[in-house]
Design a protein around this motif. Structure first.
Motif, PDB file in Angstrom:
ATOM      1  N   VAL A 180     -50.513  93.559  69.552  1.00  0.00           N
ATOM      2  CA  VAL A 180     -49.681  93.984  68.370  1.00  0.00           C
ATOM      3  C   VAL A 180     -50.373  94.152  67.366  1.00  0.00           C
ATOM      4  O   VAL A 180     -51.106  93.302  66.701  1.00  0.00           O
ATOM      5  CB  VAL A 180     -48.372  92.820  68.404  1.00  0.00           C
ATOM      6  CG1 VAL A 180     -47.504  93.158  67.276  1.00  0.00           C
ATOM      7  CG2 VAL A 180     -47.563  92.678  69.760  1.00  0.00           C
ATOM      8  N   LYS A 183     -49.385  93.759  63.555  1.00  0.00           N
ATOM      9  CA  LYS A 183     -48.307  93.367  62.749  1.00  0.00           C
ATOM     10  C   LYS A 183     -47.691  94.121  61.703  1.00  0.00           C
ATOM     11  O   LYS A 183     -46.548  94.037  61.389  1.00  0.00           O
ATOM     12  CB  LYS A 183     -48.736  91.708  62.165  1.00  0.00           C
ATOM     13  CG  LYS A 183     -49.050  90.789  63.241  1.00  0.00           C
ATOM     14  CD  LYS A 183     -49.286  89.552  62.476  1.00  0.00           C
ATOM     15  CE  LYS A 183     -50.684  89.431  61.824  1.00  0.00           C
ATOM     16  NZ  LYS A 183     -51.114  88.164  61.420  1.00  0.00           N
ATOM     17  N   SER A 184     -48.554  94.924  60.794  1.00  0.00           N
ATOM     18  CA  SER A 184     -48.179  95.553  59.743  1.00  0.00           C
ATOM     19  C   SER A 184     -47.124  96.725  60.241  1.00  0.00           C
ATOM     20  O   SER A 184     -46.023  96.976  59.579  1.00  0.00           O
ATOM     21  CB  SER A 184     -49.298  96.273  59.040  1.00  0.00           C
ATOM     22  OG  SER A 184     -49.750  95.234  58.443  1.00  0.00           O
ATOM     23  N   SER A 185     -47.252  97.259  61.273  1.00  0.00           N
ATOM     24  CA  SER A 185     -46.430  98.369  61.984  1.00  0.00           C
ATOM     25  C   SER A 185     -45.479  97.966  62.986  1.00  0.00           C
ATOM     26  O   SER A 185     -44.483  98.769  63.153  1.00  0.00           O
ATOM     27  CB  SER A 185     -47.383  99.477  62.712  1.00  0.00           C
ATOM     28  OG  SER A 185     -48.252  98.914  63.835  1.00  0.00           O
ATOM     29  N   GLY A 186     -45.558  96.834  63.426  1.00  0.00           N
ATOM     30  CA  GLY A 186     -44.843  96.096  64.431  1.00  0.00           C
ATOM     31  C   GLY A 186     -44.945  96.928  65.712  1.00  0.00           C
ATOM     32  O   GLY A 186     -43.840  96.855  66.690  1.00  0.00           O
ATOM     33  N   THR A 240     -41.857  98.595  69.844  1.00  0.00           N
ATOM     34  CA  THR A 240     -41.777  98.037  68.651  1.00  0.00           C
ATOM     35  C   THR A 240     -41.307  96.710  68.512  1.00  0.00           C
ATOM     36  O   THR A 240     -40.177  96.361  69.266  1.00  0.00           O
ATOM     37  CB  THR A 240     -41.012  98.935  67.594  1.00  0.00           C
ATOM     38  OG1 THR A 240     -39.735  99.328  68.281  1.00  0.00           O
ATOM     39  CG2 THR A 240     -41.729 100.239  67.683  1.00  0.00           C
ATOM     40  N   CYS A 241     -41.481  95.938  67.795  1.00  0.00           N
ATOM     41  CA  CYS A 241     -41.252  94.364  67.774  1.00  0.00           C
ATOM     42  C   CYS A 241     -39.951  94.438  66.947  1.00  0.00           C
ATOM     43  O   CYS A 241     -39.630  95.121  66.115  1.00  0.00           O
ATOM     44  CB  CYS A 241     -42.210  93.326  67.160  1.00  0.00           C
ATOM     45  SG  CYS A 241     -43.742  93.585  67.762  1.00  0.00           S
TER      46      CYS A 241
END
Length: 294
Positions: free
Chosen positions: A239, A241-244, A293-294
């Motif tokens: 993952v 984190k910034s883009s998700g 996407t998270c």
């Protein structure tokens, strides 16, 4: 050139057979790009950003026999040996096989069957000193998942003992390696056999997560252990984190080992399957990649 598979959720770019042209990676299903349409996130990057450097890998490309070159050790210089997924290679010198070496090549014949969301490659065998293997490989889109099905038939007179893995050249939205990335594995993963103190200091493990302490100034490599006894429905998950955005690999086989390679712009978890096929027998397995996407 590249051809496209698309289903409205994923768009997958696949190089034409022979466009890669090297003697390391499987020529069939050589995936150079994946786009998750929700958010427009991309996942594939080249092995090297410098033209002419590296071995030509890009995106999701698999290799048979990186450390077990079928028929190489008992071939004399000038004789041929099979590199499955590629063709027959000619041994040049009486020295150990090198997966980054350059060898004269006679490619295997390949046929293709395409639909909008799937492609099947049939790699026909060329008999070589008793070794002969037929490969049928299908790539199919299901929602936000890419499935890769393998079917290998031993049509030769000698057993086949080799391994297969996919060299996942991943850079989510082309973001450089750094603390924004999180690699998750089942169980309690640990870094083993780091190739340098640089690798050892670059990677940090917390619970079932592996992170990077900073940017990667150069290549890093290690093995990952501690996941073997865990019950899980995936091998690894990465993952940004910034883009998700993230990518998760799963499959229907027990991994023989997992390694991790990377460079400034690329992270490559590598899941190996051990393969032994007696004459007139066959083996099938599946790898699946979910993009989310998270």
């Amino acid at each position: 050139m590249a051809r496209i598979l698309s289903n409205g959720q994923l768009t997958v770019e696949i190089a034409d057979v022979g466009a890669y042209g090297g003697t390391r990676f499987d020529w069939s299903g050589f995936i150079t790009g994946v786009t998750l349409e929700q958010g427009g996130h991309t996942f594939c990057v080249p092995e090297s950003l410098i033209p002419g450097q590296g071995t030509g890998g890009s995106g999701l490309c698999n290799e048979f026999g990186i450390s077990r070159a079928i028929g190489y050790d008992d071939a004399a210089p000038g004789e041929w040996f099979p590199k499955f997924g590629v063709g027959l290679l000619q041994k040049q010198k009486d020295e150990p096989y090198s997966f980054v070496g350059e060898y004269p090549l006679t490619p295997f014949p390949v046929t293709e069957e395409w639909t909008t969301d799937s492609v099947t490659y049939t790699v026909e065998p060329l008999e070589c000193r008793g070794y002969s293997m037929k490969l049928v490989k299908t790539l199919k889109l299901e929602g936000n998942r890419l499935d890769i099905f393998y079917y290998v038939e031993n049509v030769g007179m000698k057993p086949l003992r080799l391994e297969e893995y996919i060299h996942n050249f991943v850079g989510i939205d082309q973001a450089d390696v750094g603390p924004d990335y999180v690699l998750k594995l089942p169980g309690s993963p640990r870094v083993t056999s780091p190739e340098s103190s640089f690798t050892e200091n670059l990677l940090k493990v917390e619970g079932n997560h592996l992170t990077w302490t900073g940017g990667a100034e150069r290549q890093f490599y290690c093995k990952l252990e501690g996941w073997e006894q865990a019950e899980a429905d995936y091998y690894w998950e990465l993952v940004h984190k910034s883009s998700g955005a993230g990518i998760r690999e799963s499959g229907d086989f027990a991994a023989e080992r997992i390694a991790l390679w990377g460079d400034k712009h690329v992270i490559s978890p590598e899941v190996f399957i051990d393969i032994t096929i007696l004459p007139r027998h066959s083996k099938g397995w599946r790898r699946s990649y979910q993009f989310f996407t998270c």
